[in-house]
Design a protein around this motif. Structure first.
Motif, PDB file in Angstrom:
ATOM      1  N   ARG A  88      25.422 -71.347  34.889  1.00 42.34           N
ATOM      2  CA  ARG A  88      25.276 -70.576  33.972  1.00 42.34           C
ATOM      3  C   ARG A  88      24.011 -69.505  34.109  1.00 42.34           C
ATOM      4  O   ARG A  88      23.924 -68.466  33.905  1.00 42.34           O
ATOM      5  CB  ARG A  88      24.935 -70.590  32.639  1.00 42.34           C
ATOM      6  N   LEU A  89      22.880 -70.404  34.800  1.00 43.10           N
ATOM      7  CA  LEU A  89      22.028 -69.684  35.570  1.00 43.10           C
ATOM      8  C   LEU A  89      22.606 -69.331  36.952  1.00 43.10           C
ATOM      9  O   LEU A  89      21.422 -68.441  37.325  1.00 43.10           O
ATOM     10  CB  LEU A  89      20.792 -71.254  35.948  1.00 43.10           C
ATOM     11  N   LYS A  90      23.137 -69.852  37.607  1.00 36.71           N
ATOM     12  CA  LYS A  90      23.807 -68.602  39.046  1.00 36.71           C
ATOM     13  C   LYS A  90      23.965 -67.088  38.185  1.00 36.71           C
ATOM     14  O   LYS A  90      24.130 -66.621  38.960  1.00 36.71           O
ATOM     15  CB  LYS A  90      23.888 -70.484  39.660  1.00 36.71           C
ATOM     16  N   SER A  91      24.974 -67.863  37.454  1.00 35.65           N
ATOM     17  CA  SER A  91      25.519 -66.565  36.926  1.00 35.65           C
ATOM     18  C   SER A  91      24.694 -65.577  36.825  1.00 35.65           C
ATOM     19  O   SER A  91      24.602 -64.689  36.977  1.00 35.65           O
ATOM     20  CB  SER A  91      26.582 -66.858  35.846  1.00 35.65           C
ATOM     21  N   ILE A  92      23.413 -65.929  35.797  1.00 36.27           N
ATOM     22  CA  ILE A  92      22.845 -65.154  35.508  1.00 36.27           C
ATOM     23  C   ILE A  92      21.697 -64.256  36.517  1.00 36.27           C
ATOM     24  O   ILE A  92      21.587 -63.616  36.635  1.00 36.27           O
ATOM     25  CB  ILE A  92      21.835 -65.789  33.921  1.00 36.27           C
ATOM     26  N   ALA A  93      21.471 -65.378  37.051  1.00 36.37           N
ATOM     27  CA  ALA A  93      20.564 -64.774  38.129  1.00 36.37           C
ATOM     28  C   ALA A  93      21.530 -63.518  39.572  1.00 36.37           C
ATOM     29  O   ALA A  93      20.990 -62.726  39.683  1.00 36.37           O
ATOM     30  CB  ALA A  93      19.604 -66.168  39.575  1.00 36.37           C
ATOM     31  N   ARG A  94      22.423 -64.694  39.713  1.00 35.29           N
ATOM     32  CA  ARG A  94      23.462 -63.425  40.015  1.00 35.29           C
ATOM     33  C   ARG A  94      24.307 -61.952  39.563  1.00 35.29           C
ATOM     34  O   ARG A  94      23.273 -61.018  40.025  1.00 35.29           O
ATOM     35  CB  ARG A  94      24.847 -64.179  40.384  1.00 35.29           C
ATOM     36  N   ASN A  95      23.940 -62.093  38.573  1.00 33.46           N
ATOM     37  CA  ASN A  95      24.629 -60.706  37.839  1.00 33.46           C
ATOM     38  C   ASN A  95      23.018 -59.743  37.090  1.00 33.46           C
ATOM     39  O   ASN A  95      22.865 -59.596  36.337  1.00 33.46           O
ATOM     40  CB  ASN A  95      25.910 -60.758  36.747  1.00 33.46           C
ATOM     41  N   ASN A  96      21.551 -59.843  37.593  1.00 37.16           N
ATOM     42  CA  ASN A  96      21.155 -59.712  37.179  1.00 37.16           C
ATOM     43  C   ASN A  96      20.626 -57.976  37.580  1.00 37.16           C
ATOM     44  O   ASN A  96      19.818 -57.392  37.815  1.00 37.16           O
ATOM     45  CB  ASN A  96      19.648 -60.611  37.815  1.00 37.16           C
ATOM     46  N   ALA A 104      15.236 -62.885  36.922  1.00 29.28           N
ATOM     47  CA  ALA A 104      15.004 -63.260  37.903  1.00 29.28           C
ATOM     48  C   ALA A 104      14.396 -64.452  38.287  1.00 29.28           C
ATOM     49  O   ALA A 104      14.599 -65.287  39.199  1.00 29.28           O
ATOM     50  CB  ALA A 104      13.386 -62.231  38.881  1.00 29.28           C
ATOM     51  N   ALA A 105      13.711 -65.189  36.606  1.00 30.42           N
ATOM     52  CA  ALA A 105      12.606 -66.649  37.338  1.00 30.42           C
ATOM     53  C   ALA A 105      13.777 -67.708  36.769  1.00 30.42           C
ATOM     54  O   ALA A 105      13.308 -68.329  36.570  1.00 30.42           O
ATOM     55  CB  ALA A 105      12.148 -66.183  35.943  1.00 30.42           C
ATOM     56  N   VAL A 106      15.238 -67.393  35.923  1.00 27.72           N
ATOM     57  CA  VAL A 106      16.360 -68.316  35.585  1.00 27.72           C
ATOM     58  C   VAL A 106      16.213 -69.328  36.332  1.00 27.72           C
ATOM     59  O   VAL A 106      16.347 -70.660  36.513  1.00 27.72           O
ATOM     60  CB  VAL A 106      17.669 -67.693  34.857  1.00 27.72           C
TER      61      VAL A 106
END
Length: 169
Positions: A88-96, A104-106
């Motif tokens: 989920r962290l990777k998904s949030i960062a990728r879909n920023n 950006a800091a996720v």
């Protein structure tokens, strides 16, 4: 109010990096991200553990010994929870798409677990929640989660000797 006594597993899932994350990002958006991550943790631990409460950036849960038929099942739940958290962290960062500092800091966030086995009481409250009592519950809730693994890791699962013995590991 009755206090039911149990012997079982006490687990804390704590989001590492939370304080600096909130301090350096937009509060409203960082709280949305945190709420989503806490919900994800709760969703993934529920097959084995019962939620006690959310404590800021942590999830406190328990499972009476008779609810954990194999020690490996607890480890499997924690591994699956960690994997879902990292994904989920990777998904949030990728879909920023918004470009805010909170998104950006996720990647600076991580997840650690503490697992202990001991005695505790469960006291239902008028609000429909439960409060865990006893020295083992207090130890986990107030003291052990503040300990850090000596190698500086921000993600880990720390099992007390009592929990490993109970799991047969």
């Amino acid at each position: 109010m009755s206090h039911n006594a149990y012997t079982g597993f006490l687990v804390v899932g704590d989001i590492s990096g939370y304080t600096s994350y909130v301090a350096t990002t937009e509060l409203a958006h960082s709280q949305e991200v945190l709420a989503e991550l806490l919900e994800l943790i709760v969703h993934h631990i529920r097959p084995v553990l019962a939620l006690v409460r959310l404590e800021g950036d942590a999830v406190f849960a328990h499972a009476p010994a008779e609810h954990v038929s194999r020690g490996e099942s607890l480890i499997e739940v924690l591994e699956a929870t960690y994997t879902a958290f990292r994904d989920r962290l990777k998904s949030i960062a990728r879909n920023n798409l918004c470009g805010c500092r909170a998104c950006a800091a996720v990647p600076t966030l991580d997840l650690k677990f503490l697992v202990h086995y001991g005695e505790y009481t469960v006291q239902p409250t008028d609000a429909g929640h439960v409060v865990l009592g006893g020295l083992d519950a207090r130890l986990v809730r107030d003291r052990l989660i503040k300990d850090q693994v000596g190698d500086g890791s921000r993600s880990y699962a720390l099992f007390t000797e009592a929990s490993l013995e109970q799991m047969g590991l």
